[in-house]
Design a protein around this motif. Structure first.
Motif, PDB file in Angstrom:
ATOM      1  N   LYS A  74       0.829  -1.221   0.000  1.00  0.00           N
ATOM      2  CA  LYS A  74       0.000   0.000   0.000  1.00  0.00           C
ATOM      3  C   LYS A  74       0.864   1.272   0.000  1.00  0.00           C
ATOM      4  CE  LYS A  74      -3.721  -2.357   2.537  1.00  0.00           C
ATOM      5  NZ  LYS A  74      -3.030  -3.662   2.616  1.00  0.00           N
ATOM      6  N   PRO A  75       1.708   1.441  -1.008  1.00  0.00           N
ATOM      7  CA  PRO A  75       2.604   2.599  -1.026  1.00  0.00           C
ATOM      8  C   PRO A  75       1.869   3.909  -1.273  1.00  0.00           C
ATOM      9  CG  PRO A  75       2.760   1.415  -3.099  1.00  0.00           C
ATOM     10  CD  PRO A  75       1.892   0.583  -2.194  1.00  0.00           C
ATOM     11  N   LYS A  76       2.297   4.943  -0.574  1.00  0.00           N
ATOM     12  CA  LYS A  76       1.749   6.274  -0.811  1.00  0.00           C
ATOM     13  C   LYS A  76       2.300   6.841  -2.110  1.00  0.00           C
ATOM     14  CE  LYS A  76       0.646   9.053   2.540  1.00  0.00           C
ATOM     15  NZ  LYS A  76       0.644   9.990   3.699  1.00  0.00           N
ATOM     16  N   VAL A  77       3.585   6.561  -2.376  1.00  0.00           N
ATOM     17  CA  VAL A  77       4.255   7.075  -3.575  1.00  0.00           C
ATOM     18  C   VAL A  77       5.035   5.941  -4.216  1.00  0.00           C
ATOM     19  CG1 VAL A  77       6.068   8.657  -4.393  1.00  0.00           C
ATOM     20  CG2 VAL A  77       4.405   9.445  -2.704  1.00  0.00           C
ATOM     21  N   ILE A  78       5.122   5.952  -5.553  1.00  0.00           N
ATOM     22  CA  ILE A  78       5.953   5.000  -6.292  1.00  0.00           C
ATOM     23  C   ILE A  78       7.016   5.783  -7.051  1.00  0.00           C
ATOM     24  CG2 ILE A  78       6.013   3.300  -8.153  1.00  0.00           C
ATOM     25  CD1 ILE A  78       3.231   2.390  -7.334  1.00  0.00           C
ATOM     26  N   LEU A  79       8.262   5.337  -6.954  1.00  0.00           N
ATOM     27  CA  LEU A  79       9.371   5.925  -7.696  1.00  0.00           C
ATOM     28  C   LEU A  79       9.784   4.949  -8.793  1.00  0.00           C
ATOM     29  CD1 LEU A  79      11.615   7.256  -4.773  1.00  0.00           C
ATOM     30  CD2 LEU A  79       9.726   8.394  -5.908  1.00  0.00           C
ATOM     31  N   THR A  80       9.912   5.453 -10.019  1.00  0.00           N
ATOM     32  CA  THR A  80      10.241   4.584 -11.138  1.00  0.00           C
ATOM     33  C   THR A  80      11.097   5.337 -12.138  1.00  0.00           C
ATOM     34  OG1 THR A  80       9.314   3.007 -12.728  1.00  0.00           O
ATOM     35  CG2 THR A  80       8.194   5.139 -12.530  1.00  0.00           C
ATOM     36  N   ALA A  81      11.451   4.662 -13.213  1.00  0.00           N
ATOM     37  CA  ALA A  81      12.202   5.269 -14.316  1.00  0.00           C
ATOM     38  C   ALA A  81      11.499   4.920 -15.619  1.00  0.00           C
ATOM     39  CB  ALA A  81      13.640   4.759 -14.331  1.00  0.00           C
ATOM     40  N   SER A  82      11.832   5.642 -16.661  1.00  0.00           N
ATOM     41  CA  SER A  82      11.160   5.403 -17.941  1.00  0.00           C
ATOM     42  C   SER A  82      11.521   4.044 -18.526  1.00  0.00           C
ATOM     43  CB  SER A  82      11.505   6.510 -18.936  1.00  0.00           C
ATOM     44  OG  SER A  82      12.909   6.586 -19.136  1.00  0.00           O
ATOM     45  N   CYS A  83      12.717   3.528 -18.186  1.00  0.00           N
ATOM     46  CA  CYS A  83      13.115   2.246 -18.781  1.00  0.00           C
ATOM     47  C   CYS A  83      14.289   1.642 -18.039  1.00  0.00           C
ATOM     48  CB  CYS A  83      13.494   2.425 -20.253  1.00  0.00           C
ATOM     49  SG  CYS A  83      14.982   3.424 -20.510  1.00  0.00           S
ATOM     50  N   GLY A  84      14.481   0.369 -18.284  1.00  0.00           N
ATOM     51  CA  GLY A  84      15.700  -0.329 -17.915  1.00  0.00           C
ATOM     52  C   GLY A  84      16.408  -0.741 -19.185  1.00  0.00           C
ATOM     53  N   LEU A 128      11.729   8.991 -13.391  1.00  0.00           N
ATOM     54  CA  LEU A 128      13.045   9.414 -13.866  1.00  0.00           C
ATOM     55  C   LEU A 128      13.117   9.151 -15.367  1.00  0.00           C
ATOM     56  CD1 LEU A 128      15.968  10.345 -13.008  1.00  0.00           C
ATOM     57  CD2 LEU A 128      16.534   7.896 -13.010  1.00  0.00           C
ATOM     58  N   GLN A 129      13.118  10.217 -16.147  1.00  0.00           N
ATOM     59  CA  GLN A 129      13.171  10.072 -17.606  1.00  0.00           C
ATOM     60  C   GLN A 129      14.608   9.792 -18.044  1.00  0.00           C
ATOM     61  OE1 GLN A 129      10.504   9.811 -19.298  1.00  0.00           O
ATOM     62  NE2 GLN A 129       8.979  11.403 -18.906  1.00  0.00           N
ATOM     63  N   ARG A 130      14.812   8.645 -18.706  1.00  0.00           N
ATOM     64  CA  ARG A 130      16.136   8.305 -19.224  1.00  0.00           C
ATOM     65  C   ARG A 130      16.192   8.630 -20.716  1.00  0.00           C
ATOM     66  NH1 ARG A 130      18.398   2.688 -17.150  1.00  0.00           N
ATOM     67  NH2 ARG A 130      20.341   3.890 -17.256  1.00  0.00           N
ATOM     68  N   PRO A 131      17.355   8.932 -21.247  1.00  0.00           N
ATOM     69  CA  PRO A 131      17.451   9.341 -22.659  1.00  0.00           C
ATOM     70  C   PRO A 131      16.941   8.298 -23.648  1.00  0.00           C
ATOM     71  CG  PRO A 131      19.513   9.780 -21.496  1.00  0.00           C
ATOM     72  CD  PRO A 131      18.656   9.001 -20.559  1.00  0.00           C
ATOM     73  N   GLN A 132      17.018   7.021 -23.272  1.00  0.00           N
ATOM     74  CA  GLN A 132      16.656   5.956 -24.212  1.00  0.00           C
ATOM     75  C   GLN A 132      15.150   5.880 -24.464  1.00  0.00           C
ATOM     76  OE1 GLN A 132      18.583   5.601 -21.512  1.00  0.00           O
ATOM     77  NE2 GLN A 132      20.608   5.328 -22.449  1.00  0.00           N
ATOM     78  N   VAL A 133      14.335   6.259 -23.476  1.00  0.00           N
ATOM     79  CA  VAL A 133      12.869   6.224 -23.611  1.00  0.00           C
ATOM     80  C   VAL A 133      12.284   7.396 -22.828  1.00  0.00           C
ATOM     81  CG1 VAL A 133      10.760   4.996 -22.955  1.00  0.00           C
ATOM     82  CG2 VAL A 133      12.653   3.720 -23.932  1.00  0.00           C
ATOM     83  N   GLN A 134      11.372   8.112 -23.434  1.00  0.00           N
ATOM     84  CA  GLN A 134      10.634   9.155 -22.729  1.00  0.00           C
ATOM     85  C   GLN A 134       9.246   8.603 -22.393  1.00  0.00           C
ATOM     86  OE1 GLN A 134      11.591  12.674 -21.896  1.00  0.00           O
ATOM     87  NE2 GLN A 134      13.440  11.404 -21.965  1.00  0.00           N
ATOM     88  N   ALA A 135       8.971   8.475 -21.117  1.00  0.00           N
ATOM     89  CA  ALA A 135       7.688   7.916 -20.688  1.00  0.00           C
ATOM     90  C   ALA A 135       6.598   8.977 -20.748  1.00  0.00           C
ATOM     91  CB  ALA A 135       7.807   7.378 -19.267  1.00  0.00           C
ATOM     92  N   GLU A 136       5.398   8.532 -21.079  1.00  0.00           N
ATOM     93  CA  GLU A 136       4.244   9.430 -21.072  1.00  0.00           C
ATOM     94  C   GLU A 136       3.711   9.531 -19.641  1.00  0.00           C
ATOM     95  OE1 GLU A 136      -0.197   9.678 -23.095  1.00  0.00           O
ATOM     96  OE2 GLU A 136       1.395   8.553 -24.106  1.00  0.00           O
TER      97      GLU A 136
END
Length: 650
Positions: free
Chosen positions: A173-183, A213-221
């Motif tokens: 039940k996380p209040k916030v999720i931290l992620t990146a655009s890609c691996g 976290l937007q990485r150069p290889q993929v820009q997430a929407e």
């Protein structure tokens, strides 16, 4: 490396005296005194009132009444005590061609800033934050930022399947999720955001915000109203000077939840506390790994696994070391010399990795020709864990490296080694195939089904007498009853490891596999791990796995899979026949070993564990699902096709 040099790292008469027996006996006679002394290496706001309280929690709790902060001990105190300009974290990413070095002062600024951002989103003590991240520095910043403000982090492997991720979201039940655009994997980019979006759709519990976290290889929407650009938030926080201070936490407050791999239904979230975790990990860095503050330590794992938690992030930083965060593979990024390059370039004194990594290197470069390109003169010790280190791999690594190769054994549940060879106390002689001896804190026994102790060299279930030492799980997240049922009920007074093995006459442990890897062949209990040792000894075999498959006559019979070394020219069918004869010669007809199959690769999790359980289900024609942590799904397809070719399975 010469034969005499190999003996130098293995023979007792040429090893310096060890303090292990004295230290272990001291722990056994006064466990609370031992851990009270170890706790002096940690900075406390308030020292514990009780070292161990047997009435607290499920089986007792360590350092009750103490207040502390893990982030303060891992970062702030080093800046205050003269390590501000020392490298704390080296990011080395051959898959992107990136390298960055963060000093302890840099690390403090990043963590204080991210902690303030989390606080802006309403995250506070006891709230959960889920991390769905690749191997980038921000993953470590996020773990430490949560620890700083008392939030409980739960790291889930980046790229984890959406439905499996959803079960963890519902449980934590996380209040916030931290992620990146890609691996980024060798030869492919894995977009994370679509997987996360699907998981949130599946989940009943919804986070209030996601930082991407937007990485150069993929820009997430980004989803309006929920998703936020990580870099933009960081820039704004830095501009305004926002920073969060450390929060005082009870020693027994949770630091993180880590879900064990391969779970189905309601997942098992291993809970880690703050105080005990720090004490045990700090103790292990010098006494087990033999590393001093200021030295470079590398655990080639992932923050999604327990090794990444304990020995990429927390252990080395608590000890004041420089830690390496590596985004790459042992082979293919760019070649089988990748590990040698990192060790040489960053002056690592110790590497901790999985045996499967070295089997992959051995397969690609059997003579270790690439090693000659690098200066490893400063490198002292190789530690292996995660899969059983077969003797052939240990001996090969000793031969090419000329340093001690130390197998050690532990679990997600324990956070640090149950058994090992304590380099910092003085190395014990290496016995290939054994992770050596129990560490202080662990009273390890070998028992039968009735919980009676087994004599030396007799195989049984491996259990640990309660209480477990500091850092081991006090319970499962919000599942005390399941914790008791899973680990404490079958052998009253003991923790069930679910591993099988034996002790020899010197007290050395041998871990022969999970208890469900002990197969019953016509009434004979046989270890698949023992058979794997024989398969691995064949000169053409790079790695192997043995499973037990159903048999109407004998109950179960063994089936072996082997991956051949690069450059082998023999016919696979000839090698298969040689392996069958080898097992018959070394173990005997009782093993009923008649099936050996050459394959191109073995199916593994990303941490390198071979998926023997799934392979067995395929062979037995039982229902199975694709494991969420699998590294290469096509490897299971090849296993299924190979079994079918031999008339086994569907």
């Amino acid at each position: 490396m010469t034969t005499s040099a190999l003996h130098r790292v293995s023979r007792q008469d040429e090893l310096a005296p060890t303090r292990y027996h004295e230290v272990y006996a001291g722990w056994l006679s006064d466990p609370e005194g031992f851990w009270a002394e170890a706790a002096e290496a940690i900075d406390w706001y308030e020292k514990p009132k009780t070292i161990f309280d047997p009435t607290a929690g499920v089986y007792g709790r360590w350092f009750v009444g103490g207040t502390c902060n893990t982030c303060y001990n891992a970062v702030d105190r080093h800046v205050q005590n003269g390590r501000a300009t020392q490298p704390a974290l080296i990011y080395d990413s051959p898959v992107t061609g990136s390298k960055r070095v963060f000093t302890y002062d840099d690390l403090l600024q990043e963590v204080r800033t991210l902690a303030a951002i989390l606080r802006d989103f309403g995250v506070g003590k006891g709230d959960r934050v889920l991390l769905y991240m690749p191997m980038v520095p921000e993953a470590a910043f996020a773990m430490l930022a949560c620890a700083r403000i008392g939030a409980v982090h739960s790291v889930v492997f980046g790229g984890f399947a959406a439905k499996e991720l959803a079960t963890r979201i519902d449980d934590a039940k996380p209040k916030v999720i931290l992620t990146a655009s890609c691996g980024i994997e060798p030869g492919r980019v894995v977009p994370y955001k679509p997987l996360l979006d699907a998981a949130i759709t599946f989940a009943s519990e919804k986070p209030s915000a996601c930082l991407v976290l937007q990485r150069p290889q993929v820009q997430a929407e980004l989803t309006a109203g929920r998703d936020h650009d990580w870099a933009a938030l960081r820039a704004a926080a830095l501009k305004s000077g926002r920073a969060a201070d450390c929060v005082k936490l009870a020693s027994t407050d949770p630091l993180y939840i880590l879900y064990t791999s391969g779970t189905t239904g309601k997942p098992k979230g291993v809970v880690r506390d703050n105080g005990g975790h720090m004490v045990a990990l700090k103790w292990s860095m010098k006494n087990l790994y033999g590393v001093d503050p200021g030295e470079v330590y590398w655990a080639a794992s992932d923050v999604g696994w327990v090794v990444g938690h304990s020995y990429i992030v927390y252990g080395p930083l608590l000890h004041g070391c420089t830690t390496i965060l590596y985004e790459g593979k042992p082979v293919g990024t760019p070649d089988a010399g990748a590990f040698w390059r990192v060790i040489a370039e960053h002056k690592c004194v110790t590497l901790f990795t999985a045996p499967t990594a070295f089997r992959a290197i051995k397969k690609e470069d059997p003579e270790a020709k690439l090693l000659g390109q690098y200066d490893l003169s400063h490198f002292r010790t190789l530690f292996l864990a995660g899969e059983r280190a077969d003797p052939d791999t240990v001996v090969w690594a000793e031969r090419i490296l000329g340093v001690p190769v130390i197998d050690h054994w532990w679990q997600t549940e324990t956070a640090w080694a149950i058994a090992g060879n304590p380099i910092g106390l003085g190395q014990l002689p290496v016995k290939p195939g054994s992770p050596t001896v129990a560490m202080p804190g662990y009273d390890v026994r070998i028992v039968d089904e009735a919980c009676h102790e087994m004599p030396a060299n007799k195989m049984g279930s491996i259990v640990v007498k309660l209480p477990l030492p500091p850092a081991c799980l006090p319970t499962l997240w919000e599942q005390d009853d399941r914790f008791r049922e899973s680990y404490l009920t079958e052998y009253p007074g003991y923790y069930k490891t679910a591993d099988a093995g034996f002790k020899d006459e010197d007290g050395y442990l041998y871990i022969m596999g999970r208890t469900d890897d002990i197969i019953n062949v016509a009434g004979h209990r046989l270890s698949t791990g023992g058979m794997e040792e024989v398969l691995a000894s064949h000169p053409d075999v790079a790695e192997c796995a043995v499973i037990g498959i159903k048999d109407q006559l004998k109950g179960e019979v063994p089936c072996g899979f082997v991956v051949l070394k690069a450059g082998v020219t023999k016919k696979p069918s000839d090698i298969e026949q040689e392996i069958v004869r080898l097992v018959r010669d070394k173990i005997g007809p009782v093993a009923a070993f008649k099936i050996a199959i050459c394959v191109n690769r073995l199916p593994k999790t990303r941490s390198g564990k071979i998926l023997r359980g799934t392979m067995k289900k395929i062979a037995d024609d039982d229902p199975w699902t694709m494991p969420a942590t699998i590294d290469d799904p096509a490897a299971l397809d090849e296993i299924a096709a190979s079994l079918k070719h031999h008339g086994i399975g569907a």
